[in-house]
Design a protein around this motif. Structure first.
Motif, PDB file in Angstrom:
ATOM      1  N   GLU A  44      24.828  11.530 -21.818  1.00 15.99           N
ATOM      2  CA  GLU A  44      23.725  10.893 -22.516  1.00 15.99           C
ATOM      3  C   GLU A  44      22.485  10.785 -21.639  1.00 15.99           C
ATOM      4  N   GLN A  45      22.616  11.103 -20.371  1.00 13.70           N
ATOM      5  CA  GLN A  45      21.452  11.076 -19.493  1.00 13.70           C
ATOM      6  C   GLN A  45      20.568  12.269 -19.845  1.00 13.70           C
ATOM      7  N   PRO A  46      19.257  12.084 -19.948  1.00 15.06           N
ATOM      8  CA  PRO A  46      18.397  13.192 -20.338  1.00 15.06           C
ATOM      9  C   PRO A  46      18.336  14.301 -19.286  1.00 15.06           C
ATOM     10  N   VAL A  47      18.564  13.972 -18.038  1.00 20.53           N
ATOM     11  CA  VAL A  47      18.521  14.953 -16.964  1.00 20.53           C
ATOM     12  C   VAL A  47      19.857  14.932 -16.236  1.00 20.53           C
ATOM     13  N   ARG A  48      20.463  16.099 -16.073  1.00 22.56           N
ATOM     14  CA  ARG A  48      21.688  16.169 -15.281  1.00 22.56           C
ATOM     15  C   ARG A  48      21.275  16.122 -13.816  1.00 22.56           C
ATOM     16  N   GLU A  49      21.742  15.137 -13.115  1.00 21.75           N
ATOM     17  CA  GLU A  49      21.305  14.958 -11.732  1.00 21.75           C
ATOM     18  C   GLU A  49      21.808  16.054 -10.807  1.00 21.75           C
ATOM     19  N   HIS A  50      23.004  16.578 -11.059  1.00 22.31           N
ATOM     20  CA  HIS A  50      23.551  17.557 -10.120  1.00 22.31           C
ATOM     21  C   HIS A  50      23.907  18.888 -10.752  1.00 22.31           C
ATOM     22  N   GLY A  51      23.838  19.052 -12.043  1.00 21.68           N
ATOM     23  CA  GLY A  51      24.069  20.343 -12.676  1.00 21.68           C
ATOM     24  C   GLY A  51      25.513  20.741 -12.845  1.00 21.68           C
ATOM     25  N   VAL A  52      26.467  19.911 -12.458  1.00 20.76           N
ATOM     26  CA  VAL A  52      27.890  20.219 -12.613  1.00 20.76           C
ATOM     27  C   VAL A  52      28.351  19.726 -13.988  1.00 20.76           C
ATOM     28  N   LEU A  53      29.112  20.555 -14.686  1.00 19.66           N
ATOM     29  CA  LEU A  53      29.688  20.175 -15.971  1.00 19.66           C
ATOM     30  C   LEU A  53      31.180  19.955 -15.813  1.00 19.66           C
ATOM     31  N   LEU A  54      31.714  19.027 -16.577  1.00 18.74           N
ATOM     32  CA  LEU A  54      33.137  18.714 -16.569  1.00 18.74           C
ATOM     33  C   LEU A  54      33.662  18.950 -17.983  1.00 18.74           C
ATOM     34  N   THR A  55      34.683  19.800 -18.131  1.00 17.46           N
ATOM     35  CA  THR A  55      35.230  20.042 -19.460  1.00 17.46           C
ATOM     36  C   THR A  55      36.051  18.839 -19.907  1.00 17.46           C
ATOM     37  N   GLU A  56      36.338  18.771 -21.191  1.00 15.68           N
ATOM     38  CA  GLU A  56      37.150  17.682 -21.725  1.00 15.68           C
ATOM     39  C   GLU A  56      38.543  17.696 -21.100  1.00 15.68           C
ATOM     40  N   ALA A  57      39.130  18.894 -20.906  1.00 15.95           N
ATOM     41  CA  ALA A  57      40.460  18.981 -20.294  1.00 15.95           C
ATOM     42  C   ALA A  57      40.444  18.414 -18.876  1.00 15.95           C
ATOM     43  N   ALA A  58      39.389  18.713 -18.113  1.00 13.90           N
ATOM     44  CA  ALA A  58      39.276  18.195 -16.750  1.00 13.90           C
ATOM     45  C   ALA A  58      39.070  16.687 -16.765  1.00 13.90           C
ATOM     46  N   ALA A  59      38.233  16.211 -17.681  1.00 15.41           N
ATOM     47  CA  ALA A  59      37.986  14.769 -17.773  1.00 15.41           C
ATOM     48  C   ALA A  59      39.266  14.020 -18.125  1.00 15.41           C
ATOM     49  N   LYS A  64      24.195  12.374  -6.095  1.00 20.09           N
ATOM     50  CA  LYS A  64      23.761  12.549  -7.476  1.00 20.09           C
ATOM     51  C   LYS A  64      24.976  12.291  -8.355  1.00 20.09           C
ATOM     52  N   ALA A  65      24.797  11.554  -9.455  1.00 17.84           N
ATOM     53  CA  ALA A  65      25.921  11.160 -10.294  1.00 17.84           C
ATOM     54  C   ALA A  65      25.639  11.436 -11.762  1.00 17.84           C
ATOM     55  N   VAL A  66      26.697  11.842 -12.475  1.00 19.14           N
ATOM     56  CA  VAL A  66      26.647  11.993 -13.924  1.00 19.14           C
ATOM     57  C   VAL A  66      27.947  11.437 -14.478  1.00 19.14           C
ATOM     58  N   ASP A  67      27.835  10.660 -15.551  1.00 17.89           N
ATOM     59  CA  ASP A  67      29.013  10.094 -16.207  1.00 17.89           C
ATOM     60  C   ASP A  67      29.402  10.983 -17.377  1.00 17.89           C
ATOM     61  N   PHE A  68      30.642  11.465 -17.363  1.00 17.77           N
ATOM     62  CA  PHE A  68      31.187  12.273 -18.437  1.00 17.77           C
ATOM     63  C   PHE A  68      32.200  11.437 -19.203  1.00 17.77           C
ATOM     64  N   ASP A  69      31.708  10.686 -20.160  1.00 20.28           N
ATOM     65  CA  ASP A  69      32.566   9.888 -21.037  1.00 20.28           C
ATOM     66  C   ASP A  69      33.553   9.036 -20.240  1.00 20.28           C
TER      67      ASP A  69
END
Length: 121
Positions: A9-24, A68-73
């Motif tokens: 939900e953050q408008p800017v991804r701070e670090h550019g890494v994506l986490l898939t649902e399976a990984a989460a 840099k941090a991003v929250d994935f659900d």
């Protein structure tokens, strides 16, 4: 089949890494086993291996200057400032098949890897 990456939900991804649902889901499961709610998934790139750089994934309670941090659900992924350029656009997935079990990193910045697959350049 790879799960689609979770959105943040953050408008800017701070670090550019994506986490898939399976990984989460796997990270949530591992955190539940640890019985702690103060840990984050840290992803880093460090010198080492036959190709020059290795990935490190581990739980960390620290939040360091420059992180840099991003929250994935509910799963917070942190990347140190020095690793961000190497990981921008990378996708972390979790595979649980007969052929492979564990976390995988698909990194468009890696121009090559060693034969064992443990390091990249």
């Amino acid at each position: 089949m790879t799960d689609t990456a979770l959105t943040t939900e953050q408008p800017v991804r701070e670090h550019g890494v994506l986490l898939t649902e399976a990984a989460a889901q796997k990270v949530r499961s591992l955190l539940a086993q640890e019985g702690r709610d103060d840990l984050r998934l840290r992803v880093a790139v460090q010198p080492g291996g036959c190709s020059g750089l290795i990935y490190q994934l581990y739980f960390d309670e620290r939040f360091l200057d420059g992180d840099k941090a991003v929250d994935f659900d509910g799963v917070e992924v942190i990347v140190d400032e020095m690793s961000v350029p190497y990981l921008d656009g990378a996708t972390i997935d979790f595979q649980d098949t007969i052929a492979q079990q564990g976390f995988t990193i698909d990194n468009p910045n890696a121009s090559g890897s060693c034969a064992c697959g443990d390091s990249f350049h």
